[in-house]
Design an enzyme around this catalytic site. Sequence first.
Site, short mmCIF file in Angstrom:
data_model
loop_
_atom_site.label_atom_id
_atom_site.label_comp_id
_atom_site.label_asym_id
_atom_site.label_seq_id
_atom_site.Cartn_x
_atom_site.Cartn_y
_atom_site.Cartn_z
N ASP A 213 44.85 9.58 25.99
CA ASP A 213 44.27 10.24 27.20
C ASP A 213 44.21 9.30 28.38
OD1 ASP A 213 43.77 12.44 25.51
OD2 ASP A 213 41.92 11.90 24.93
N ASP B 149 34.78 7.48 31.96
CA ASP B 149 34.83 7.31 30.34
C ASP B 149 34.71 5.60 30.27
OD1 ASP B 149 35.73 9.88 29.22
OD2 ASP B 149 37.40 9.27 30.13
N GLU C 186 36.98 4.88 23.27
CA GLU C 186 37.59 4.09 24.27
C GLU C 186 38.15 2.65 24.10
OE1 GLU C 186 38.55 6.46 26.48
OE2 GLU C 186 37.12 8.00 26.20
N ASP D 296 31.63 8.10 21.07
CA ASP D 296 32.22 8.69 21.89
C ASP D 296 31.36 8.71 23.20
OD1 ASP D 296 33.81 10.23 23.74
OD2 ASP D 296 34.12 11.86 22.31
N ASP E 147 31.96 12.56 25.86
CA ASP E 147 32.98 13.69 25.39
C ASP E 147 33.14 14.94 26.12
OD1 ASP E 147 34.18 14.97 22.79
OD2 ASP E 147 32.81 16.41 23.61
P1 AHG Z 1 37.17 13.84 24.74
O1 AHG Z 1 36.92 14.32 26.19
O2 AHG Z 1 36.27 12.82 24.23
O3 AHG Z 1 38.80 13.46 24.71
O4 AHG Z 1 37.18 14.99 23.79
C1 AHG Z 1 37.40 16.54 24.13
C2 AHG Z 1 37.37 17.19 23.02
C3 AHG Z 1 36.08 17.98 22.51
O5 AHG Z 1 34.90 17.94 23.22
C4 AHG Z 1 36.67 19.45 22.77
O6 AHG Z 1 36.22 20.48 21.72
C5 AHG Z 1 38.09 19.21 22.49
O7 AHG Z 1 38.54 18.10 22.93
C6 AHG Z 1 38.59 20.48 23.43
O8 AHG Z 1 39.86 20.53 23.09
P2 AHG Z 1 40.74 21.60 23.63
O9 AHG Z 1 41.09 21.71 25.18
O10 AHG Z 1 42.46 21.45 22.95
O11 AHG Z 1 40.39 23.04 23.17
MN MN Z 2 35.62 13.44 22.48
MN MN Z 3 35.61 10.82 25.10
#
Ligand code: AHG
Ligand code: MN
Ligand code: MN
Length: 280
Positions: A35, A41, A65, A83, A86
Amino acid sequence: MKEIIDAISRAAVRIKREIEFGDTSYSDHINKTGDTQLKLDIASDLIIEEEFKKIPCVKAIISEEKETAQTLNKDGKYIIGYDPLDGSSLIDVNLAVGSIFAIYEKEVNAKSIVAAIYVVYGPRTEMVVAKDDVRLYRLNESGEFKEIKTIKLNQKGKLNATGATQKGWSAYHKKLIEDIFADGYRLRYSGGMVPDLHQILLKGGGLFSYPATTDTPNGKLRLLFEVFPFAFVFEKAGGAAIDGKKRLLELKASHIHDTSPCFFGSNEEIDRVLNEYAKH
Ligand code: AHG
Ligand code: MN
Ligand code: MN
């Protein structure tokens, strides 16, 4: 443990300010999961690292991270997986986001979790602490988290939070989700696991699923800092958490950024998942 909760409380107050007034643009870094990191973040990760550096009981930190674990104090008792922010892709649309923490004693595996803590940055800032039970705290005007209540799940809820790209779902996962909706459950899914799971916990129950899909056969959510801490919270609140067949808290992570399919909910909904998945 009080030192850790106090450090997380201080970090949460600082992160909340960053979310409200900080730079919400992207950085030019990509994290271990692939990501692109927001500047938020990175800022949240640094705030948490700084606060944990102030307390001697933290041996090491493992952050979503950071590529590798980082030792802070070799005589410390706890390793903290976290995390920092999130749901950060929801920052630009001003939806709720969170920070998630798993407190491991001595070793990093599901069986050595002694507490799980998460913070929700929404219209209000709330912190949930799971040890023997699960308690909700809310940030007040003086910048302190005050206890509000104990969180207990009912045997059965009304909400269905369905994650992952539907075109990648298996036929039996699709059937399970359709059957649940056919029984009257309502869709609730923001795309941030912290507010989505917080809603299920506070509304008494339901199901959150992030299954294996054709493009992500091991799911998306990370064991050490997303899946294990929430599995601990759900079990302590009287619910359950599985990967489809097994308790999540029995899984082993071989790498710090490992992921797993996951289901969190109240007991009746988790039994439905177990029954359907056992056939395949
Ligand atoms: P992060 O922002 O730490 O990368 O995590 C996001 C996660 C979580 O919060 C959420 O349930 C999921 O990613 C959503 O994923 P989709 O958009 O694929 O549904
Ligand atoms: Mn997350
Ligand atoms: Mn995160």
